[in-house]
Design a protein around this motif. Sequence first.
Motif, PDB file in Angstrom:
ATOM      1  N   ASP A 219       0.811  -1.223   0.000  1.00  6.51           N
ATOM      2  CA  ASP A 219       0.000   0.000   0.000  1.00  6.51           C
ATOM      3  C   ASP A 219       0.843   1.272   0.000  1.00  6.51           C
ATOM      4  OD1 ASP A 219      -2.264  -1.516  -0.013  1.00  6.51           O
ATOM      5  OD2 ASP A 219      -2.684  -1.315   2.128  1.00  6.51           O
ATOM      6  N   GLN A 220       2.161   1.129  -0.125  1.00  3.57           N
ATOM      7  CA  GLN A 220       3.008   2.318  -0.177  1.00  3.57           C
ATOM      8  C   GLN A 220       2.856   3.016  -1.526  1.00  3.57           C
ATOM      9  OE1 GLN A 220       7.161   1.975   1.266  1.00  3.57           O
ATOM     10  NE2 GLN A 220       6.705  -0.182   1.589  1.00  3.57           N
ATOM     11  N   SER A 221       3.162   4.293  -1.538  1.00  2.00           N
ATOM     12  CA  SER A 221       3.227   5.038  -2.794  1.00  2.00           C
ATOM     13  C   SER A 221       4.595   5.689  -2.883  1.00  2.00           C
ATOM     14  CB  SER A 221       2.121   6.092  -2.856  1.00  2.00           C
ATOM     15  OG  SER A 221       2.267   7.025  -1.802  1.00  2.00           O
ATOM     16  N   LEU A 222       5.126   5.748  -4.098  1.00  2.00           N
ATOM     17  CA  LEU A 222       6.423   6.361  -4.342  1.00  2.00           C
ATOM     18  C   LEU A 222       6.226   7.496  -5.336  1.00  2.00           C
ATOM     19  CD1 LEU A 222       8.640   3.154  -4.710  1.00  2.00           C
ATOM     20  CD2 LEU A 222       8.254   4.528  -2.672  1.00  2.00           C
ATOM     21  N   PRO A 223       6.743   8.681  -5.041  1.00  2.00           N
ATOM     22  CA  PRO A 223       6.508   9.844  -5.912  1.00  2.00           C
ATOM     23  C   PRO A 223       7.221   9.713  -7.251  1.00  2.00           C
ATOM     24  CG  PRO A 223       8.131  10.372  -4.238  1.00  2.00           C
ATOM     25  CD  PRO A 223       7.595   9.019  -3.886  1.00  2.00           C
ATOM     26  N   ALA A 224       6.694  10.423  -8.241  1.00  2.00           N
ATOM     27  CA  ALA A 224       7.341  10.471  -9.552  1.00  2.00           C
ATOM     28  C   ALA A 224       8.663  11.220  -9.428  1.00  2.00           C
ATOM     29  CB  ALA A 224       6.430  11.165 -10.559  1.00  2.00           C
ATOM     30  N   GLN A 225       9.639  10.824 -10.239  1.00  2.00           N
ATOM     31  CA  GLN A 225      10.936  11.485 -10.234  1.00  2.00           C
ATOM     32  C   GLN A 225      11.366  11.776 -11.662  1.00  2.00           C
ATOM     33  OE1 GLN A 225      13.769   9.177  -7.994  1.00  2.00           O
ATOM     34  NE2 GLN A 225      12.671   9.419  -6.062  1.00  2.00           N
ATOM     35  N   ASP A 226      11.773  13.012 -11.901  1.00  2.00           N
ATOM     36  CA  ASP A 226      12.212  13.438 -13.226  1.00  2.00           C
ATOM     37  C   ASP A 226      11.149  13.092 -14.262  1.00  2.00           C
ATOM     38  OD1 ASP A 226      14.603  14.360 -12.118  1.00  2.00           O
ATOM     39  OD2 ASP A 226      15.511  12.370 -12.255  1.00  2.00           O
ATOM     40  N   ASP A 227      11.518  12.269 -15.254  1.00  2.00           N
ATOM     41  CA  ASP A 227      10.567  11.910 -16.306  1.00  2.00           C
ATOM     42  C   ASP A 227       9.928  10.548 -16.056  1.00  2.00           C
ATOM     43  OD1 ASP A 227      12.913  10.499 -16.639  1.00  2.00           O
ATOM     44  OD2 ASP A 227      12.825  10.500 -18.827  1.00  2.00           O
ATOM     45  N   LYS A 228      10.078  10.018 -14.850  1.00  2.30           N
ATOM     46  CA  LYS A 228       9.558   8.695 -14.516  1.00  2.30           C
ATOM     47  C   LYS A 228       8.243   8.788 -13.740  1.00  2.30           C
ATOM     48  CE  LYS A 228      13.096   6.393 -16.209  1.00  2.30           C
ATOM     49  NZ  LYS A 228      13.897   7.515 -16.704  1.00  2.30           N
ATOM     50  N   ALA A 229       7.386   7.788 -13.926  1.00  6.35           N
ATOM     51  CA  ALA A 229       6.089   7.749 -13.257  1.00  6.35           C
ATOM     52  C   ALA A 229       6.252   7.409 -11.783  1.00  6.35           C
ATOM     53  CB  ALA A 229       5.191   6.718 -13.932  1.00  6.35           C
ATOM     54  N   GLY A 230       5.272   7.801 -10.985  1.00  7.86           N
ATOM     55  CA  GLY A 230       5.238   7.408  -9.594  1.00  7.86           C
ATOM     56  C   GLY A 230       4.515   6.077  -9.440  1.00  7.86           C
ATOM     57  N   ILE A 231       4.591   5.509  -8.247  1.00  7.97           N
ATOM     58  CA  ILE A 231       3.919   4.240  -7.958  1.00  7.97           C
ATOM     59  C   ILE A 231       2.821   4.495  -6.935  1.00  7.97           C
ATOM     60  CG2 ILE A 231       4.185   1.914  -7.019  1.00  7.97           C
ATOM     61  CD1 ILE A 231       7.056   1.943  -7.997  1.00  7.97           C
ATOM     62  N   GLN A 232       1.595   4.147  -7.279  1.00  8.71           N
ATOM     63  CA  GLN A 232       0.458   4.345  -6.385  1.00  8.71           C
ATOM     64  C   GLN A 232       0.252   3.114  -5.496  1.00  8.71           C
ATOM     65  OE1 GLN A 232      -2.952   5.322  -8.812  1.00  8.71           O
ATOM     66  NE2 GLN A 232      -2.317   7.445  -9.061  1.00  8.71           N
ATOM     67  N   PRO A 233      -0.558   3.250  -4.440  1.00  9.86           N
ATOM     68  CA  PRO A 233      -0.832   2.105  -3.564  1.00  9.86           C
ATOM     69  C   PRO A 233      -1.427   0.926  -4.331  1.00  9.86           C
ATOM     70  CG  PRO A 233      -1.631   4.149  -2.585  1.00  9.86           C
ATOM     71  CD  PRO A 233      -1.226   4.477  -3.987  1.00  9.86           C
ATOM     72  N   ALA A 234      -1.069  -0.285  -3.922  1.00  9.39           N
ATOM     73  CA  ALA A 234      -1.604  -1.530  -4.474  1.00  9.39           C
ATOM     74  C   ALA A 234      -1.300  -1.704  -5.963  1.00  9.39           C
ATOM     75  CB  ALA A 234      -3.109  -1.633  -4.220  1.00  9.39           C
ATOM     76  N   SER A 235      -0.143  -1.216  -6.390  1.00  4.02           N
ATOM     77  CA  SER A 235       0.230  -1.319  -7.797  1.00  4.02           C
ATOM     78  C   SER A 235       0.877  -2.660  -8.118  1.00  4.02           C
ATOM     79  CB  SER A 235       1.207  -0.202  -8.179  1.00  4.02           C
ATOM     80  OG  SER A 235       0.573   1.051  -8.208  1.00  4.02           O
ATOM     81  N   THR A 236       0.447  -3.272  -9.213  1.00  5.60           N
ATOM     82  CA  THR A 236       1.145  -4.408  -9.794  1.00  5.60           C
ATOM     83  C   THR A 236       2.264  -3.856 -10.665  1.00  5.60           C
ATOM     84  OG1 THR A 236      -0.756  -5.911  -9.780  1.00  5.60           O
ATOM     85  CG2 THR A 236       0.941  -6.311 -11.445  1.00  5.60           C
ATOM     86  N   LEU A 237       3.464  -4.405 -10.517  1.00  5.36           N
ATOM     87  CA  LEU A 237       4.626  -3.884 -11.237  1.00  5.36           C
ATOM     88  C   LEU A 237       5.165  -4.905 -12.232  1.00  5.36           C
ATOM     89  CD1 LEU A 237       6.517  -2.234  -8.245  1.00  5.36           C
ATOM     90  CD2 LEU A 237       4.783  -1.226  -9.745  1.00  5.36           C
ATOM     91  N   VAL A 238       5.718  -4.399 -13.325  1.00  2.00           N
ATOM     92  CA  VAL A 238       6.265  -5.255 -14.378  1.00  2.00           C
ATOM     93  C   VAL A 238       7.748  -4.931 -14.547  1.00  2.00           C
ATOM     94  CG1 VAL A 238       6.094  -5.958 -16.791  1.00  2.00           C
ATOM     95  CG2 VAL A 238       4.027  -5.254 -15.539  1.00  2.00           C
ATOM     96  N   PHE A 239       8.586  -5.973 -14.536  1.00  2.00           N
ATOM     97  CA  PHE A 239      10.023  -5.794 -14.707  1.00  2.00           C
ATOM     98  C   PHE A 239      10.556  -6.728 -15.787  1.00  2.00           C
ATOM     99  CE2 PHE A 239       9.245  -4.709 -10.251  1.00  2.00           C
ATOM    100  CZ  PHE A 239       9.981  -3.545 -10.090  1.00  2.00           C
TER     101      PHE A 239
END
Length: 265
Positions: A219-239
């Motif tokens: 449920d954490q959120s990470l702010p956007a940085q420079d030209d990169k998107a931020g991460i909202q709570p409950a996000s599924t991530l792709v690597f």
Amino acid sequence: MKSLIKMTLVSSAIVLALVGCDDKKNSPAASNKVTISTDAQKEAYALGSSFASYMKSNLEQNEISADSEYLISGFNETFRNDSQLSKDEVKTVLEAFGKRIQEENKARFEKEKATNTEAGDKFRTDFAKQAGVKQTKSGLLYQIIQEGSGRHPAAEDTVIVHYTGTLIDGRKFDSSYDRNETATFPLNGVIKGWTEGIQLIGVGGKIKLVVPPDLAYGDQSLPAQDDKAGIQPASTLVFEVELLGIDGDNNSNEKEATEPKKSTK
């Protein structure tokens, strides 16, 4: 000067939680520019500029807005000991304002969490149907693009990788390729999805990981940085991750690996 800067930053932190900024090009404050002639004036102006930039950035991140003309007037008049509100009135107003902001933030968090949970569930269900995709007991989805000819790392190993991280809509939030440098970090010091997933390939291999929230940032959120998107709570991530080497192995394929300044993945 150091103590003054420290005091200003502390004051900023308090103000940031309570007020916002909505620029008005035609406000009186915007039309009256001072003339900078001396070093002392330049220092004072730089201090004010730093204060404003720091405040504006944090207010935007918290999605808080207020009338900039009144914000600046409140600062200037209080600084001259000529405030139109008593200390008790300021305290009462800001306490109510702070409570409202907390309620709005909570409502926004719950909405983002629900939206991201639904979208993430659908994305993982669709991805699981693709050829070559497998799922572990933890719920991690992965697709091995290249097995790799070297040994598989253990959780205690320090790995050397290149990677790209995106949200499910394709927006990029991190990339070692964009920084033009590989990343090196202990495998047991990153998110659970990485700790588990990178062990599934050998050195020289490449893997795609679809990481559910409980194996990422929850449920954490990470702010956007420079030209990169931020991460909202409950996000599924792709690597997509290339395992270039295992630190300490003589036969690792490091490809000019370098130590990162800081690892967040």
